[in-house]
Design an enzyme around this catalytic site. Structure first.
Site, PDB file in Angstrom:
ATOM      1  CB  SER A  29      -7.831   2.974   2.801  1.00  0.00           C
ATOM      2  OG  SER A  29      -7.156   2.350   3.882  1.00  0.00           O
ATOM      3  CB  SER A  46      -8.478  -0.053   5.594  1.00  0.00           C
ATOM      4  OG  SER A  46      -9.144   1.148   5.884  1.00  0.00           O
ATOM      5  CE  LYS A  72      -4.051   1.598   2.653  1.00  0.00           C
ATOM      6  NZ  LYS A  72      -4.889   1.216   3.821  1.00  0.00           N
TER       7      LYS A  72
END
Length: 485
Positions: free
Chosen positions: A159, A183, A83
């Site tokens: 996310s 997330s 990420k």
């Protein structure tokens, strides 16, 4: 159609076994994934910064070590995405904002280092909402929208949405995301893969991305790094590699990976509609299917009225996080781009920051809610429930207006509460409905990820694996647009 003989289509476990055994080279494995990225990523926009030459160099080193007789690690040669909020040495950690496009990391974050030590190879950064704050949909100011490969009109979630899409489409065997309220679990569920949110303190981390100072207590206690994978067995390999201690993280606990077996059939509490606020029939059906799978596996599955103190936990979560954001918000909002500040701004209007006295009381409430959950999980070692209480929604719903934001907040409520409590959870697919993946989460006692993984494995064994998938071109992409101005 998926090419089943392609190296990228193999599970992470099979990839590593083939590399360790000399059936394939690590370089061949990396090149197979690079070819898949070149084919698929232009359609879904999940991989943001490709680390092709670095990955090929690491693969060559692994191949030379094997040729020299060295024993390679359990994830030998396995490519993984990281990420955009997590540091990879020598690569910018942009957090999806142009302001940080040149913020080159001086060292790997602890979870990246641990996966490397197990033999895995970072192949690219993955997209996320700008600064993790712009909403649930994966759209960053720097890299744009990421597309759900199952349906371009639905969000891949976030996310950690870039990792969910990369893993689901075979661009990486593993993804490394993080979770402070869903997330990892939401993109796993929306993309048809598995995801693990560990107990707070299970995996070492270092979230000092922007300098030497640590973030506030909510960021420290709520955010946990976690892996995404196409199978529960691969998730287990990542769990074993990521767990442990690191001097950079005094929170990390040297707890055993596997606890003592529980006597008798393990009791599982089932709550399809946590808080009694409504749940979509497809989601209720997914929970029922998973419950049946666990019954068939010999678990003692029992429907219960509700989870502990949900409304109180949601209110305390919102109040504590908003209080932490408030002092820096005037500066932070300028980094989010046009419309990117609306998600947090609406939260702040709904939930004003707490005073010092109120915050002190809230910290006690937080501890009390954790106690209530510990007592609940003492009676029921596992809890089965939804990841999100409706199927994948349209991109940007949470940022369009207050009704959309409330709908998304309600949908992720069980994820929010379990992050607040700090307990582990595994998201696992249950099938496909109306062309979209369905899934559930199995929640457990603190530091009993092993119980969650074992139950998730039983669900997967009976309900199947959904990915890898090719992106589906039908239905125009909704994208994220500010249509209110």
């Amino acid at each position: 159609m998926i090419r089943q003989d392609a190296l990228w289509a193999m599970t992470a476990a099979a990839q590593a076994e083939a590399v360790r055994g000399g059936e394939i080279s690590a370089l061949e494995l990396v090149d197979s994934h690079l070819e898949r990225i070149a084919e698929v990523n232009p359609q879904v926009n999940a991989v943001t910064q490709l680390m092709a030459e670095r990955a090929r160099e690491a693969a060559g080193q692994a191949d030379r070590r094997r040729a020299a007789g060295d024993v390679l690690g359990p994830l030998a040669g396995v490519p993984f995405t990281v990420k955009e909020s997590t540091a990879v040495e020598g690569v910018p950690t942009t957090l999806g904002t142009p302001r940080f496009r040149d913020l080159v990391a001086s060292a790997d974050a602890p979870p990246v280092a641990r996966l490397r030590a197990a033999g895995a190879i970072p192949i690219g950064h993955s997209n996320m909402p700008t600064l993790i704050l712009a909403g649930m949909h994966t759209r960053s100011e720097l890299f744009g929208d990421t597309v759900n490969p199952w349906d371009r009109s639905r969000t891949p979630g976030g996310s950690s949405g870039g990792d969910g899409v990369a893993v689901a489409t075979g661009m990486a065997a593993l993804g490394l995301g993080n979770d402070s309220g869903g997330s990892v679990r939401i993109p796993a569920s929306f993309c048809g893969v598995a995801g693990l949110k560990p107990t707070a303190g299970r995996f070492p981390a270092d979230h000092r991305v922007l300098g030497p100072d640590d973030p506030g207590p909510a960021s420290q206690m709520l955010v946990t790094d976690g892996p995404l994978a196409r199978t529960v067995a691969d998730l287990r390999l990542a769990y074993e590699a990521l767990a442990g201690t690191d001097p950079r993280d005094p929170r990390a606990v040297p707890a055993p990976l596997y606890g003592e077996p529980l006597p008798g059939p393990v009791k599982v509490a089932v709550v399809a509609d946590p808080g009694g606020r409504g749940v979509h029939p497809a989601v209720r059906g997914a929970v029922a299917a998973a419950a049946d799978a666990l019954r068939d596996a010999g678990y003692d599955v029992r429907e219960v009225t509700d989870v502990p103190r949900m409304a109180e936990a949601l209110e305390a979560y919102g109040r504590i996080t908003v209080t932490e954001f408030a002092p820096t918000w005037p500066v932070v909002r300028t980094l989010l781009g046009e419309g990117g500040d609306r998600y947090i701004e609406m939260a702040m209007k709904k939930t004003p920051p707490a005073s010092a006295a109120e915050l002190t009381k809230l910290m006690g409430t937080w501890f009390g809610i954790r106690r209530s959950w510990a007592e609940f999980l003492d009676e029921y070692p596992l809890l089965l429930g939804p990841v999100f209480t409706e199927p994948p929604v349209e991109p940007g719903l949470e940022s369009r207006d207050e009704a959309g934001r409330e709908r998304v907040a309600e949908g992720m409520r069980l994820c929010t509460v379990t992050s607040f409590v700090g307990v582990p959870a595994v998201a696992v697919p249950t099938g496909v409905g109306d062309g979209l993946p369905t899934g559930v989460q199995v929640i457990g006692r603190a530091f009993r990820e092993d119980l969650c993984l074992a139950a998730a494995q039983e669900i997967e064994d009976r309900l199947g694996v959904l990915t890898p998938v090719d992106p589906r071109p039908e239905a125009p992409t909704a994208g994220w647009r500010d249509t209110s101005r």
